[in-house]
Design a protein around this motif. Sequence first.
Motif, short mmCIF file in Angstrom:
data_model
loop_
_atom_site.label_atom_id
_atom_site.label_comp_id
_atom_site.label_asym_id
_atom_site.label_seq_id
_atom_site.Cartn_x
_atom_site.Cartn_y
_atom_site.Cartn_z
N LYS A 182 18.94 55.09 32.68
CA LYS A 182 19.43 54.49 34.18
C LYS A 182 19.60 55.64 34.68
CE LYS A 182 22.27 50.62 34.41
NZ LYS A 182 21.31 49.24 35.16
N ASN A 183 18.98 56.46 35.95
CA ASN A 183 18.89 57.84 37.13
C ASN A 183 20.14 57.25 37.65
OD1 ASN A 183 17.63 59.71 37.58
ND2 ASN A 183 16.54 59.18 39.47
N ASN A 184 20.95 57.33 36.82
CA ASN A 184 22.29 57.27 38.13
C ASN A 184 23.86 57.94 37.03
OD1 ASN A 184 24.71 56.00 39.09
ND2 ASN A 184 23.82 54.42 39.61
N VAL A 185 23.94 59.38 37.48
CA VAL A 185 25.35 59.66 37.34
C VAL A 185 26.89 58.69 37.39
CG1 VAL A 185 26.71 61.78 36.70
CG2 VAL A 185 24.24 62.09 37.42
N SER A 186 26.78 58.35 38.59
CA SER A 186 27.79 57.59 38.57
C SER A 186 27.94 56.61 38.11
CB SER A 186 27.81 57.37 39.78
OG SER A 186 28.10 58.13 40.81
N PHE A 187 27.23 55.80 37.21
CA PHE A 187 26.95 54.90 36.50
C PHE A 187 27.41 54.98 34.42
CE2 PHE A 187 24.91 52.65 32.39
CZ PHE A 187 25.31 51.25 33.33
N TYR A 188 27.03 56.78 34.32
CA TYR A 188 27.98 56.97 33.23
C TYR A 188 28.65 57.15 33.23
CZ TYR A 188 23.05 56.29 31.28
OH TYR A 188 21.56 56.05 31.68
N ALA A 189 29.31 57.71 34.69
CA ALA A 189 31.07 59.07 34.37
C ALA A 189 31.54 57.33 34.75
CB ALA A 189 30.58 59.51 35.67
N GLU A 190 31.37 56.89 35.53
CA GLU A 190 32.46 55.19 35.41
C GLU A 190 32.41 54.88 34.07
OE1 GLU A 190 31.07 52.49 38.70
OE2 GLU A 190 31.17 54.31 39.76
N THR A 191 31.65 54.15 33.13
CA THR A 191 31.75 53.96 32.25
C THR A 191 31.59 54.52 30.56
OG1 THR A 191 29.00 52.72 32.15
CG2 THR A 191 30.01 53.20 30.21
N LEU A 192 31.82 55.58 31.01
CA LEU A 192 32.93 56.49 30.38
C LEU A 192 34.73 56.51 30.23
CD1 LEU A 192 30.04 59.20 29.65
CD2 LEU A 192 30.85 57.70 28.02
N ASN A 193 34.64 56.05 31.40
CA ASN A 193 36.10 56.85 31.83
C ASN A 193 36.33 57.82 32.70
OD1 ASN A 193 36.80 53.36 32.12
ND2 ASN A 193 36.72 54.26 29.30
N THR A 194 35.19 58.80 33.14
CA THR A 194 35.39 59.57 33.27
C THR A 194 34.70 60.08 35.24
OG1 THR A 194 35.10 61.93 32.99
CG2 THR A 194 33.23 60.58 33.21
N THR A 195 35.08 61.55 35.76
CA THR A 195 33.97 61.57 36.79
C THR A 195 32.81 62.12 36.42
OG1 THR A 195 35.56 63.71 37.11
CG2 THR A 195 36.50 61.50 37.50
N SER A 196 31.78 62.40 37.65
CA SER A 196 30.76 62.60 37.87
C SER A 196 30.40 63.81 37.65
CB SER A 196 29.96 62.41 38.96
OG SER A 196 29.48 60.69 38.90
N GLN A 197 32.00 65.13 38.49
CA GLN A 197 32.15 66.25 38.46
C GLN A 197 32.38 66.55 36.59
OE1 GLN A 197 33.31 63.81 40.78
NE2 GLN A 197 32.92 65.26 42.30
#
Length: 269
Positions: A182-197
């Motif tokens: 997916k072209n979505n950083v937030s999706f991966y950050a949430e899935t990995l239990n971390t923040t986009s930053q």
Amino acid sequence: MNDSISTYNKINAEVGIKIEPFDVTKRYTKPHKHNKYLEIIYFVKGSGFHHLDMQSHSIEPPLLFIVKKDEVHHWEITTKPKGYVIIIKESFLEKTQDKYINTQLVKLNNCQKIKVEEDDKSLNFLFKSLCWEMEQVNLNQEALEGGLKAILAKMVQYATLHGGENTDKTVQFVNLLSENLKNNVSFYAETLNTTSQNLNAICHKVFNKTASDVIAEHIIMEVKRQLAYTNKSIGDIAYDLEFKDTSHFTKYFKRYTQLTPLQFRKNLV
């Protein structure tokens, strides 16, 4: 001193990959870089130094080196070496239908030198078998990619075991990209239990890229595969990758390739 760094092009673009024993005449070379290919070198015997982008690495077999396309390197080998070389062009990585080859290379992105266990015989057999495969008149692409994937899997294992810079989050991120693109950083950050930053910080440390750029590399590679190997319409490809519309998808693809998806597909004919 030359006015520019020499660039070597040691491989037929049509095949896209070359696997052969290390050339013992290349014990001393001048600093150079490669023309759109990466190189993997496995030493079984030899001593000396490998100078890679201002760093000098001692050659203490068994070990592997990875030289990426923009890195400048040269050899200073003091005893007769024995080993193997794999040269991989960008064109091979674009055409391969085994996405895990690219995934494994991403995991090795920050590695230059990988130590191998003394009693590991499997790597030697894998390199030997691929050298044999490359000599056949009718190249078995599936066997070639299978053997390459096995070698890369061993490299990832040793890179992690001996202090490679890939963190758990990095490996999880790359695995997620292989499974759900997916072209979505937030999706991966949430899935990995971390923040986009934090995900961006990890990507900067390991890949020297933003999380968006890492995602983009995977998306562009997948789009190229879809354009090359399927009859899907550009709209369907855009929909499958969850772009909001075809126009946005086309601009995105052109930003990274300088071609529209349609132009890329026509150039394949």
